[in-house]
Design a protein around this motif. Sequence first.
Motif, short mmCIF file in Angstrom:
data_model
loop_
_atom_site.label_atom_id
_atom_site.label_comp_id
_atom_site.label_asym_id
_atom_site.label_seq_id
_atom_site.Cartn_x
_atom_site.Cartn_y
_atom_site.Cartn_z
N ILE A 16 -6.81 17.13 -8.54
CA ILE A 16 -7.72 16.08 -9.04
C ILE A 16 -9.18 16.53 -9.09
N LEU A 17 -9.91 16.03 -10.07
CA LEU A 17 -11.37 16.05 -10.14
C LEU A 17 -12.00 17.42 -9.85
N SER A 18 -11.52 18.45 -10.52
CA SER A 18 -12.17 19.76 -10.40
C SER A 18 -13.58 19.68 -10.97
N HIS A 19 -14.57 20.11 -10.17
CA HIS A 19 -15.95 20.06 -10.65
C HIS A 19 -16.69 21.33 -10.24
N THR A 71 -18.09 20.08 -19.95
CA THR A 71 -16.99 20.58 -19.13
C THR A 71 -16.47 19.48 -18.21
N LEU A 72 -17.40 18.67 -17.67
CA LEU A 72 -16.99 17.52 -16.85
C LEU A 72 -16.18 16.52 -17.68
N LYS A 73 -16.60 16.29 -18.91
CA LYS A 73 -15.92 15.32 -19.77
C LYS A 73 -14.53 15.80 -20.20
N SER A 74 -14.36 17.10 -20.31
CA SER A 74 -13.09 17.63 -20.80
C SER A 74 -12.19 18.13 -19.67
N TRP A 75 -12.58 19.22 -19.03
CA TRP A 75 -11.75 19.83 -17.99
C TRP A 75 -11.59 18.94 -16.77
N THR A 76 -12.69 18.38 -16.25
CA THR A 76 -12.61 17.56 -15.04
C THR A 76 -11.77 16.31 -15.27
N VAL A 77 -11.99 15.64 -16.38
CA VAL A 77 -11.21 14.44 -16.69
C VAL A 77 -9.74 14.80 -16.91
N THR A 103 -8.02 15.22 -13.61
CA THR A 103 -7.82 13.93 -12.96
C THR A 103 -6.67 13.16 -13.60
N ILE A 104 -6.58 13.21 -14.93
CA ILE A 104 -5.45 12.56 -15.61
C ILE A 104 -4.12 13.18 -15.16
N LEU A 105 -4.09 14.51 -15.04
CA LEU A 105 -2.89 15.19 -14.55
C LEU A 105 -2.48 14.65 -13.19
#
Length: 442
Positions: free
Chosen positions: A393-396, A416-422, A425-427
């Motif tokens: 979850i929530l890699s930042h 990157t927060l909008k794409s990878w981090t989200v 979290t969805i995963l």
Amino acid sequence: MPLLITLLAILILLILITRFKVNPFITLLIVSGFVGIASGMPLDKIVDSIKEGMGGTLGFIAIVLALGTMLGKMMAESGGAERIARTLINLFGEKNVHWAMMFVAFIVGIPVFFQVGFVLLIPLVFTIARQTGMSLLKIGIPLIAGLSIVHGIVPPHPAAMAAVDIFQADVGKTIVYSILVGLPSAIVAGPLYGSWISKRIKTSISSELAAQLAEPKQDRELPGFGITVFTILLPVILMLGATIADVTLPKEHAVRVWADFIGNPITSLLIATVISFWTLGFARGFNKDDILKFTNDCLAPTATILLVIGAGGAFNKVLLNSGVGDYIADLATASAISPIFLGWLIAALIRVATGSATVSMMTAAGIVAPIAQQMPGVSPELLVLATGAGSLILSHVNDSGFWLIKEYFNMSVQDTLKSWTVMETILSVTAIILIMGLSLII
């Protein structure tokens, strides 16, 4: 007091890693010693517990990690991953190439680390984006979603295999459940979310990376699709065969005994790795010196993750021997919190604070394992999946994977927060919902 000691140990772990940037291996050893001293263990017993926990964990995981890394190296050098990608793209068609990339990543990611699979497949993403004019994120997000979910919850990845060992779960069942959970999670976070976010974030390949990765450096004959898939999936097939034999045959039956031996993670990975020397090595024109070099060179990068996993095992053993684990188990057993959800929650909190999926999964498994032992009926396989899902979850910005994605996709920190981090979290959230649903059935 035992609960306070454990919470304080976790707090110290988080502060040392995030605030003072202490190496996770050192940090886990420090908090192991702290738990032992604070709980009143004899000093010599603390050292023995650390050695026993680390040795017991690495005795299994070190072999699995080394063999899996060698198998991944053979895939990279032979072009096997590229063959799988090309074949699936032809099957799916250009318009559905983002779906193909997710399935490619899911298959290729089984025997390799996330970073290895990413670097191995990202040139294909760049090439497809340039040839089709499709958004880089629309192709790339499904790729990293497939790689990430497999890395987090599907054995024989090291952290997942360590959790299998800690929870005493069945490897074959864990693989089956992880696929049932992993594929839908990758679909939601990959092609579906990727198609949505790619319309809102514009990015392009950097000229430097395009020159290095967007075009093949040399022509080579790729291995066949069938033999490549067979080689990659052979360990999984052998492990599943052992599970089927355990369900259908008596314990003393000779076929079951042999199936259990061949389907053991160590034996099955050894068989697949040796076979890959021929199918992805000699058959592709490599000689014995090339294969020796491949297998030697690929082991050095595994040292850090091995040490972290071993230290996590030491922390787990100290918790058990100090009696802290038993106290937490009694406390949690009396509460209404599901151990499966608790495992996900603990792993998620540590992941957010430390950025390390391995540290969060190992720590959560060490804390939740004694609870599970006191609560019959809780599936150890689902506990493995829950801690793995929480660790994604929530890699930042405290996660090296965040910066890897940012640089390769040529994005700002905000994008990157909008794409990878989200996406991560969805995963994680999708996976725990599916895991809780499975727990009602299993």
